[in-house]
Design a protein around this motif. Structure first.
Motif, mmCIF file in Angstrom:
data_model
loop_
_atom_site.group_PDB
_atom_site.id
_atom_site.type_symbol
_atom_site.label_atom_id
_atom_site.label_comp_id
_atom_site.label_asym_id
_atom_site.label_seq_id
_atom_site.Cartn_x
_atom_site.Cartn_y
_atom_site.Cartn_z
ATOM 1 N N TYR A 1 0.706 -1.322 -0.168
ATOM 2 C CA TYR A 1 0.144 -0.097 0.020
ATOM 3 C C TYR A 1 0.996 1.408 -0.020
ATOM 4 O O TYR A 1 0.464 2.230 -0.719
ATOM 5 C CB TYR A 1 -0.831 0.031 1.247
ATOM 6 C CG TYR A 1 -1.544 1.363 1.498
ATOM 7 C CD1 TYR A 1 -2.576 2.028 0.740
ATOM 8 C CD2 TYR A 1 -0.995 2.013 2.597
ATOM 9 C CE1 TYR A 1 -3.176 3.050 0.565
ATOM 10 C CE2 TYR A 1 -1.546 3.381 2.827
ATOM 11 C CZ TYR A 1 -2.618 3.925 1.847
ATOM 12 O OH TYR A 1 -3.009 5.244 1.856
ATOM 13 N N LEU B 1 -9.720 -4.405 9.868
ATOM 14 C CA LEU B 1 -10.855 -3.598 10.246
ATOM 15 C C LEU B 1 -11.633 -4.371 11.308
ATOM 16 O O LEU B 1 -12.092 -3.627 12.269
ATOM 17 C CB LEU B 1 -11.528 -3.207 9.010
ATOM 18 C CG LEU B 1 -12.705 -1.970 9.332
ATOM 19 C CD1 LEU B 1 -12.135 -0.596 10.280
ATOM 20 C CD2 LEU B 1 -13.467 -1.411 8.298
ATOM 21 N N LEU C 1 -12.601 -3.034 15.018
ATOM 22 C CA LEU C 1 -13.766 -2.526 15.440
ATOM 23 C C LEU C 1 -14.424 -3.282 16.638
ATOM 24 O O LEU C 1 -14.989 -2.691 17.657
ATOM 25 C CB LEU C 1 -14.791 -2.681 14.114
ATOM 26 C CG LEU C 1 -16.141 -2.401 14.435
ATOM 27 C CD1 LEU C 1 -16.267 -0.950 14.617
ATOM 28 C CD2 LEU C 1 -16.949 -2.742 13.281
ATOM 29 N N ARG D 1 -21.413 1.111 19.513
ATOM 30 C CA ARG D 1 -20.947 0.821 18.182
ATOM 31 C C ARG D 1 -20.680 2.128 17.187
ATOM 32 O O ARG D 1 -19.554 2.007 16.480
ATOM 33 C CB ARG D 1 -22.049 0.014 17.414
ATOM 34 C CG ARG D 1 -21.904 -0.141 15.890
ATOM 35 C CD ARG D 1 -20.721 -1.338 15.661
ATOM 36 N NE ARG D 1 -20.592 -1.538 14.348
ATOM 37 C CZ ARG D 1 -20.871 -2.734 13.732
ATOM 38 N NH1 ARG D 1 -20.934 -3.937 14.439
ATOM 39 N NH2 ARG D 1 -20.513 -2.875 12.450
ATOM 40 N N GLN E 1 -11.957 3.826 12.504
ATOM 41 C CA GLN E 1 -11.752 4.770 11.119
ATOM 42 C C GLN E 1 -10.144 5.587 11.396
ATOM 43 O O GLN E 1 -9.511 5.387 10.579
ATOM 44 C CB GLN E 1 -12.964 5.696 10.760
ATOM 45 C CG GLN E 1 -12.280 6.190 9.426
ATOM 46 C CD GLN E 1 -13.545 7.296 9.299
ATOM 47 O OE1 GLN E 1 -14.536 7.350 9.759
ATOM 48 N NE2 GLN E 1 -13.427 7.558 7.899
ATOM 49 N N TRP F 1 -2.702 4.184 7.480
ATOM 50 C CA TRP F 1 -2.455 4.599 6.323
ATOM 51 C C TRP F 1 -1.463 5.480 6.166
ATOM 52 O O TRP F 1 -0.417 5.581 5.320
ATOM 53 C CB TRP F 1 -3.552 5.089 5.612
ATOM 54 C CG TRP F 1 -4.586 4.268 5.355
ATOM 55 C CD1 TRP F 1 -6.162 4.730 5.655
ATOM 56 C CD2 TRP F 1 -4.994 2.855 5.154
ATOM 57 N NE1 TRP F 1 -6.958 3.799 5.613
ATOM 58 C CE2 TRP F 1 -6.313 2.677 5.197
ATOM 59 C CE3 TRP F 1 -4.302 1.809 4.977
ATOM 60 C CZ2 TRP F 1 -6.813 1.242 5.032
ATOM 61 C CZ3 TRP F 1 -4.501 0.383 4.984
ATOM 62 C CH2 TRP F 1 -5.822 0.093 4.923
ATOM 63 N N PRO G 1 -17.557 -4.971 10.044
ATOM 64 C CA PRO G 1 -17.725 -3.626 9.653
ATOM 65 C C PRO G 1 -18.826 -3.408 8.457
ATOM 66 O O PRO G 1 -18.977 -4.263 7.571
ATOM 67 C CB PRO G 1 -16.328 -3.252 9.149
ATOM 68 C CG PRO G 1 -15.508 -4.447 9.712
ATOM 69 C CD PRO G 1 -16.459 -5.610 9.774
ATOM 70 N N LEU H 1 -18.995 1.839 6.908
ATOM 71 C CA LEU H 1 -17.413 2.178 7.519
ATOM 72 C C LEU H 1 -16.409 1.508 6.515
ATOM 73 O O LEU H 1 -15.446 2.328 6.560
ATOM 74 C CB LEU H 1 -17.444 1.329 8.662
ATOM 75 C CG LEU H 1 -16.163 1.088 9.492
ATOM 76 C CD1 LEU H 1 -15.803 2.582 9.984
ATOM 77 C CD2 LEU H 1 -16.389 0.349 10.691
ATOM 78 N N MET H 2 -16.512 0.574 5.866
ATOM 79 C CA MET H 2 -15.614 0.116 4.860
ATOM 80 C C MET H 2 -15.058 1.205 3.742
ATOM 81 O O MET H 2 -13.993 1.291 3.692
ATOM 82 C CB MET H 2 -16.112 -1.174 4.139
ATOM 83 C CG MET H 2 -14.813 -1.761 3.389
ATOM 84 S SD MET H 2 -13.395 -2.096 4.294
ATOM 85 C CE MET H 2 -13.605 -3.642 5.210
ATOM 86 N N ARG I 1 -15.551 4.405 4.308
ATOM 87 C CA ARG I 1 -14.952 5.607 4.945
ATOM 88 C C ARG I 1 -13.450 5.186 5.056
ATOM 89 O O ARG I 1 -12.822 5.965 4.701
ATOM 90 C CB ARG I 1 -15.707 5.859 6.476
ATOM 91 C CG ARG I 1 -16.819 6.528 6.326
ATOM 92 C CD ARG I 1 -17.733 6.386 7.345
ATOM 93 N NE ARG I 1 -17.068 6.693 8.748
ATOM 94 C CZ ARG I 1 -17.457 6.229 9.993
ATOM 95 N NH1 ARG I 1 -18.610 5.899 10.163
ATOM 96 N NH2 ARG I 1 -16.804 6.977 11.017
ATOM 97 N N VAL I 2 -13.372 3.826 5.227
ATOM 98 C CA VAL I 2 -11.894 3.694 5.507
ATOM 99 C C VAL I 2 -11.004 3.552 4.313
ATOM 100 O O VAL I 2 -10.048 3.966 4.316
ATOM 101 C CB VAL I 2 -11.765 2.265 6.186
ATOM 102 C CG1 VAL I 2 -10.255 1.674 6.172
ATOM 103 C CG2 VAL I 2 -12.099 2.317 7.639
ATOM 104 N N MET I 3 -11.653 3.070 3.136
ATOM 105 C CA MET I 3 -11.040 3.010 1.844
ATOM 106 C C MET I 3 -10.974 4.369 1.367
ATOM 107 O O MET I 3 -10.087 4.527 0.534
ATOM 108 C CB MET I 3 -11.971 1.987 1.027
ATOM 109 C CG MET I 3 -11.792 0.492 1.460
ATOM 110 S SD MET I 3 -10.068 -0.236 1.829
ATOM 111 C CE MET I 3 -9.432 0.275 0.265
ATOM 112 N N ASP J 1 -10.473 7.148 3.019
ATOM 113 C CA ASP J 1 -9.239 7.573 3.786
ATOM 114 C C ASP J 1 -7.866 7.075 3.238
ATOM 115 O O ASP J 1 -6.796 7.879 2.887
ATOM 116 C CB ASP J 1 -9.129 7.020 5.174
ATOM 117 C CG ASP J 1 -10.072 7.784 6.013
ATOM 118 O OD1 ASP J 1 -10.573 9.179 5.526
ATOM 119 O OD2 ASP J 1 -10.366 7.493 6.988
ATOM 120 N N ALA J 2 -7.867 5.650 2.917
ATOM 121 C CA ALA J 2 -6.655 5.167 2.165
ATOM 122 C C ALA J 2 -6.404 5.533 1.033
ATOM 123 O O ALA J 2 -5.231 6.182 0.581
ATOM 124 C CB ALA J 2 -6.936 3.587 2.212
ATOM 125 N N ALA J 3 -7.496 5.747 0.093
ATOM 126 C CA ALA J 3 -7.182 6.490 -1.234
ATOM 127 C C ALA J 3 -6.654 8.254 -0.920
ATOM 128 O O ALA J 3 -6.043 8.497 -1.796
ATOM 129 C CB ALA J 3 -8.585 6.577 -1.966
#
Lengths: 196, 129
Positions: A21, A37, A41, A52, A60, A67, B31, B35-36, B38-40, B42-44
């Motif tokens: 990555y 994740l 979580l 939750r 996040q 990242w 998740p 949520l996934m 949102r996380v991806m 951020d990664a991008a």
């Protein structure tokens, strides 16, 4: 470092995926998120007393920090999952402190004598909720150690690294946490479907 | 996984506590797609910013090099300059022995040269006016 094919991702270690990555491979980010994740979580949810929505925000944020650190990640120094546990734990502790929900280790007293509850045959979901309630009553550090050890299956050395303490201290912490849980849940054994 | 822990307290046997842990593990948080996403995202975004930063750094390096190249007259001039520089280095490092041996024969010579009178009658002509 990039993955040659999408099929490489499942076999790659977290460290290899993170390096990929960091080198610009988007597939590696997705593979890492799929893998890490849910753990982040779940851990955050348990640390935050089952909230939750708040746990999703923490998860996040923890992944965002992952990242960001990707290009500087030094392979071999720590496991990615251990690093994430540490970051997630710190984020949870900050939130608990700010909201006045934190329970420092000093607050840990002797487990109270259990009080018999109402006899009822309850489902596993109720046991999970009872466990969460009992976990929430533990001091933050005890809760972290117990969750990592008994729910997430981490080894004691891994917990020690994530919590920056000795393996012996982890063993002591988890043992005390487990004792406190046992005492709390014993008071609800009949309510939760266990015979006296 | 709790086999290494020896005691949990007198009130709840290990096996019962383990049942609670089993129930807790069964309720593993999954998740959701939001949520996934949102996380991806951020990664991008982090990857894009890094690429932009890397691009700027590369551009800055290339900009400096391009300026230096233009100052000497572009690629042809730079190539000529490099050739001259290489020749200079070669002369400075390899040639001195050769130059020294050539110079030895000339500088160290003690040959005396006799005066050769090409116009033997010049003195006579001068004397006669």
């Amino acid at each position: 470092m990039t993955l040659r094919t999408a099929e490489d991702a499942p076999a790659a270690t977290d460290e290899v995926l993170l390096a990929a990555y960091g080198a610009g491979d988007a597939r590696a980010a997705r593979a890492l998120a799929d893998r890490l994740l849910p753990r982040v979580l779940g851990f955050a949810t348990r640390m935050l007393g089952g909230d939750r929505s708040e746990a999703e925000d923490v998860a996040q944020e923890a992944m965002l920090r992952l990242w960001r650190i990707a290009p500087e990640w030094r392979v071999g120094e720590a496991k990615v999952s251990t690093w994430l546990y540490r970051v997630t734990s710190n984020l949870c502790t900050d939130r608990l402190r700010k909201s006045g929900r934190s329970r420092p280790l000093d607050d840990a007293g002797e487990p109270e004598d259990p009080t018999p509850g109402v006899v009822a045959a309850l489902e596993a979901g109720d046991r999970a909720r009872a466990l969460q309630e009992a976990l929430s009553a533990l001091p933050d550090r005890q809760r972290q150690a117990v969750v990592m050890r008994h729910l997430d299956g981490c080894s004691n050395p891994e917990i020690a690294q994530a919590m920056d303490m000795s393996v012996e201290a982890v063993e002591s912490l988890t043992a005390r946490g487990k004792r406190a849980l046992a005492a709390q849940l014993a008071g609800r054994r009949a309510e939760l479907g266990y015979e006296e | 996984m709790s086999g290494s822990d020896k005691h949990t307290g007198a009130n709840l046997p290990d096996v019962e506590l383990e049942a609670f842990f089993d129930a807790g593990r069964a309720e593993a948080a999954t998740p959701d797609a939001t949520l996934m996403a949102r996380v991806m995202a951020d990664a991008a975004e982090v990857a894009d910013r890094r690429a932009l930063f890397d691009g700027r750094t590369r551009q800055a390096r290339e900009g400096w090099f391009a300026s230096a190249l233009a100052a000497v007259g572009g690629w042809p001039a730079a190539a000529a300059l490099a050739s001259v520089a290489a020749a200079g280095v070669w002369i400075g490092t390899v040639v001195p022995d050769t130059v020294g041996s050539l110079a030895f024969g000339w500088a160290e010579t003690t040959t005396e040269y006799d005066y050769v009178e090409l116009l033997p009658g010049l003195d006579l002509l001068e004397a006669e006016g």
